[in-house]
Design a protein around this motif. Structure first.
Motif, mmCIF file in Angstrom:
data_model
loop_
_atom_site.group_PDB
_atom_site.id
_atom_site.type_symbol
_atom_site.label_atom_id
_atom_site.label_comp_id
_atom_site.label_asym_id
_atom_site.label_seq_id
_atom_site.Cartn_x
_atom_site.Cartn_y
_atom_site.Cartn_z
ATOM 1 N N TYR A 2 7.146 5.751 3.207
ATOM 2 C CA TYR A 2 6.358 5.115 2.159
ATOM 3 C C TYR A 2 4.929 4.957 2.653
ATOM 4 O O TYR A 2 4.687 4.860 3.860
ATOM 5 C CB TYR A 2 6.902 3.720 1.837
ATOM 6 C CG TYR A 2 8.202 3.709 1.074
ATOM 7 C CD1 TYR A 2 9.424 3.832 1.732
ATOM 8 C CD2 TYR A 2 8.216 3.563 -0.312
ATOM 9 C CE1 TYR A 2 10.615 3.828 1.033
ATOM 10 C CE2 TYR A 2 9.406 3.542 -1.021
ATOM 11 C CZ TYR A 2 10.592 3.675 -0.340
ATOM 12 O OH TYR A 2 11.781 3.661 -1.040
ATOM 13 N N PHE B 267 13.409 7.581 4.888
ATOM 14 C CA PHE B 267 12.358 7.534 3.880
ATOM 15 C C PHE B 267 11.007 7.270 4.537
ATOM 16 O O PHE B 267 10.918 6.623 5.578
ATOM 17 C CB PHE B 267 12.623 6.412 2.869
ATOM 18 C CG PHE B 267 13.991 6.449 2.264
ATOM 19 C CD1 PHE B 267 15.068 5.854 2.909
ATOM 20 C CD2 PHE B 267 14.213 7.087 1.051
ATOM 21 C CE1 PHE B 267 16.337 5.896 2.365
ATOM 22 C CE2 PHE B 267 15.481 7.126 0.504
ATOM 23 C CZ PHE B 267 16.536 6.535 1.158
ATOM 24 N N GLY C 10 4.816 -6.382 8.457
ATOM 25 C CA GLY C 10 6.219 -6.002 8.306
ATOM 26 C C GLY C 10 6.817 -6.498 7.004
ATOM 27 O O GLY C 10 6.389 -7.507 6.440
ATOM 28 N N TYR D 90 11.097 -8.583 -1.493
ATOM 29 C CA TYR D 90 10.622 -8.532 -0.119
ATOM 30 C C TYR D 90 9.419 -9.455 0.025
ATOM 31 O O TYR D 90 8.686 -9.701 -0.925
ATOM 32 C CB TYR D 90 10.143 -7.122 0.252
ATOM 33 C CG TYR D 90 11.204 -6.060 0.342
ATOM 34 C CD1 TYR D 90 11.588 -5.345 -0.783
ATOM 35 C CD2 TYR D 90 11.806 -5.747 1.557
ATOM 36 C CE1 TYR D 90 12.553 -4.354 -0.705
ATOM 37 C CE2 TYR D 90 12.769 -4.753 1.647
ATOM 38 C CZ TYR D 90 13.127 -4.061 0.515
ATOM 39 O OH TYR D 90 14.076 -3.073 0.606
ATOM 40 N N PHE E 11 13.040 -1.384 7.267
ATOM 41 C CA PHE E 11 11.723 -0.777 7.449
ATOM 42 C C PHE E 11 11.246 -0.917 8.887
ATOM 43 O O PHE E 11 11.551 -1.904 9.571
ATOM 44 C CB PHE E 11 10.696 -1.446 6.539
ATOM 45 C CG PHE E 11 10.819 -1.051 5.101
ATOM 46 C CD1 PHE E 11 11.703 -1.703 4.258
ATOM 47 C CD2 PHE E 11 10.043 -0.021 4.583
ATOM 48 C CE1 PHE E 11 11.827 -1.333 2.920
ATOM 49 C CE2 PHE E 11 10.154 0.353 3.255
ATOM 50 C CZ PHE E 11 11.045 -0.300 2.429
ATOM 51 N N PHE F 242 8.646 0.423 -5.762
ATOM 52 C CA PHE F 242 8.078 -0.904 -5.623
ATOM 53 C C PHE F 242 7.105 -1.241 -6.746
ATOM 54 O O PHE F 242 6.403 -0.375 -7.273
ATOM 55 C CB PHE F 242 7.344 -1.016 -4.283
ATOM 56 C CG PHE F 242 8.262 -1.154 -3.105
ATOM 57 C CD1 PHE F 242 8.921 -0.048 -2.597
ATOM 58 C CD2 PHE F 242 8.489 -2.388 -2.522
ATOM 59 C CE1 PHE F 242 9.794 -0.164 -1.520
ATOM 60 C CE2 PHE F 242 9.348 -2.520 -1.447
ATOM 61 C CZ PHE F 242 10.002 -1.405 -0.945
ATOM 62 N N LYS G 115 7.825 -1.377 11.369
ATOM 63 C CA LYS G 115 6.736 -2.353 11.251
ATOM 64 C C LYS G 115 5.466 -1.764 10.676
ATOM 65 O O LYS G 115 4.525 -2.498 10.389
ATOM 66 C CB LYS G 115 6.442 -2.978 12.610
ATOM 67 C CG LYS G 115 5.964 -1.981 13.665
ATOM 68 C CD LYS G 115 5.689 -2.692 14.978
ATOM 69 C CE LYS G 115 5.322 -1.697 16.070
ATOM 70 N NZ LYS G 115 4.148 -0.881 15.763
ATOM 71 N N PHE H 37 5.012 3.407 6.281
ATOM 72 C CA PHE H 37 6.276 2.811 6.687
ATOM 73 C C PHE H 37 7.386 3.855 6.677
ATOM 74 O O PHE H 37 7.535 4.614 5.712
ATOM 75 C CB PHE H 37 6.689 1.690 5.726
ATOM 76 C CG PHE H 37 5.854 0.452 5.816
ATOM 77 C CD1 PHE H 37 4.804 0.252 4.939
ATOM 78 C CD2 PHE H 37 6.135 -0.524 6.766
ATOM 79 C CE1 PHE H 37 4.035 -0.896 5.009
ATOM 80 C CE2 PHE H 37 5.373 -1.679 6.840
ATOM 81 C CZ PHE H 37 4.323 -1.860 5.967
ATOM 82 N N TYR I 228 15.428 -5.835 -5.716
ATOM 83 C CA TYR I 228 15.161 -6.370 -4.384
ATOM 84 C C TYR I 228 13.870 -7.188 -4.389
ATOM 85 O O TYR I 228 12.906 -6.844 -5.064
ATOM 86 C CB TYR I 228 14.999 -5.228 -3.364
ATOM 87 C CG TYR I 228 16.109 -4.210 -3.392
ATOM 88 C CD1 TYR I 228 16.070 -3.145 -4.288
ATOM 89 C CD2 TYR I 228 17.207 -4.312 -2.540
ATOM 90 C CE1 TYR I 228 17.101 -2.214 -4.337
ATOM 91 C CE2 TYR I 228 18.237 -3.387 -2.588
ATOM 92 C CZ TYR I 228 18.171 -2.339 -3.480
ATOM 93 O OH TYR I 228 19.192 -1.420 -3.538
ATOM 94 N N LEU J 227 4.271 -0.513 -2.197
ATOM 95 C CA LEU J 227 4.575 0.695 -1.446
ATOM 96 C C LEU J 227 4.838 1.852 -2.398
ATOM 97 O O LEU J 227 5.482 1.687 -3.431
ATOM 98 C CB LEU J 227 5.813 0.473 -0.569
ATOM 99 C CG LEU J 227 5.606 -0.196 0.783
ATOM 100 C CD1 LEU J 227 5.195 -1.650 0.632
ATOM 101 C CD2 LEU J 227 6.863 -0.073 1.640
ATOM 102 N N GLN K 65 13.831 3.407 -3.011
ATOM 103 C CA GLN K 65 13.419 2.254 -3.796
ATOM 104 C C GLN K 65 12.003 2.481 -4.309
ATOM 105 O O GLN K 65 11.184 3.103 -3.652
ATOM 106 C CB GLN K 65 13.466 0.985 -2.941
ATOM 107 C CG GLN K 65 14.866 0.589 -2.530
ATOM 108 C CD GLN K 65 14.899 -0.671 -1.697
ATOM 109 O OE1 GLN K 65 13.923 -1.413 -1.605
ATOM 110 N NE2 GLN K 65 16.043 -0.938 -1.086
ATOM 111 N N THR L 70 20.166 -1.141 0.413
ATOM 112 C CA THR L 70 19.104 -1.892 1.078
ATOM 113 C C THR L 70 18.505 -1.022 2.176
ATOM 114 O O THR L 70 19.166 -0.148 2.726
ATOM 115 C CB THR L 70 19.639 -3.199 1.685
ATOM 116 O OG1 THR L 70 20.749 -2.899 2.536
ATOM 117 C CG2 THR L 70 20.094 -4.155 0.596
ATOM 118 N N LEU L 71 17.238 -1.259 2.466
ATOM 119 C CA LEU L 71 16.510 -0.468 3.444
ATOM 120 C C LEU L 71 16.056 -1.351 4.599
ATOM 121 O O LEU L 71 15.704 -2.510 4.397
ATOM 122 C CB LEU L 71 15.284 0.187 2.823
ATOM 123 C CG LEU L 71 15.513 1.174 1.684
ATOM 124 C CD1 LEU L 71 14.176 1.683 1.150
ATOM 125 C CD2 LEU L 71 16.371 2.334 2.144
#
Lengths: 114, 114
Positions: A36, A34, B43, B36, A104, B105, A106, A90, B34, A44, B103, A101-102
């Motif tokens: 983003y 993916f 990050g 984050y 990512f 966000f 940095k 990202f 989720y 995102l 996903q 779950t992903l």
């Protein structure tokens, strides 16, 4: 365990020129990948994904990404950059846990100059 | 169409105070949810995920907790905030099956612990 590497902290490109933001991945099994984009103080936004099929994936805002299995890469590209493309990008890979779950990278800051 | 909400948008709290951040999703049912945290260095760190009401998985040990009292509601809490809890908190959702793996966000909550 899966991982994503974005080797460039920042990419600078002039408006109208092509852009590439690099991403390499490591995952067991088939990769779900993916991209983003994040604008300042925003959440995102999903750009595109590779699940299966054609190696060239087209997404939102004129972006596309090329999946290369042999090089384990998934680079983001756009033929002609706009100043408004300046943002944080990202790359992510879906975990094999089964809960979507992903993991990512940095992030890479893209700066497009007028 | 689906939308995801987070509130508050910004929050300034003293060290040792409690925290409650809320996330709700509209237009879908039985999503995976989720939480984050994004530190200043950019990050994203996965904190919690949930596959159903009352089902919470924690990715990292910390003084934060999460709850899912309703299908489309996800809450992030703390009894006593630390300075290190400052950051940008993002909630995300994804659908179940049907080829939806990406996903989506929310707009995020900027938390500053003073």
């Amino acid at each position: 365990a899966q991982s994503v590497a974005q080797p460039e902290d920042q990419v600078n490109v002039a408006e109208g020129n092509p852009l590439t933001v690099k991403c390499t991945y490591s995952v067991s099994g088939n990769p779900y990948l993916f991209w983003y984009v994040q604008y300042p103080n925003r959440g995102l936004q999903f750009l595109l994904k590779y699940i299966t099929g054609d190696n060239l994936v087209k997404g939102s805002y004129g972006f596309e990404a090329e999946f290369n299995k042999s090089q384990t890469s998934f680079h983001l590209k756009k033929p002609s950059a706009l100043v408004s493309d300046s943002a944080l990008y990202f790359c992510a890979v879906r975990d094999s846990s089964g809960y979507s779950t992903l993991t990512f990278g940095k992030g890479t800051m893209l700066l497009v100059s007028p | 169409s689906q939308t995801i909400h987070q509130w508050p948008a910004t929050l300034v709290q003293p060290v040792g105070s409690p925290l409650s951040l809320e996330c709700t999703v509209e237009g879908t049912s039985n999503p995976n949810l989720y939480w984050y945290r994004q530190a200043a260095g950019r990050g994203l760190q996965l904190l919690f995920y949930s596959v159903g009401i009352g089902q919470i998985s924690s990715e990292v040990p910390q003084n934060l907790s999460a709850s899912r009292p309703q299908d489309r509601q996800f809450i992030l809490s703390s009894k006593k905030l630390l300075l290190s809890d400052s950051g940008f908190y993002l909630c995300a959702w994804t659908g179940r099956g049907g080829g939806t793996y990406e996903q989506y966000f929310g707009p995020g909550t900027r938390l500053t612990v003073t």
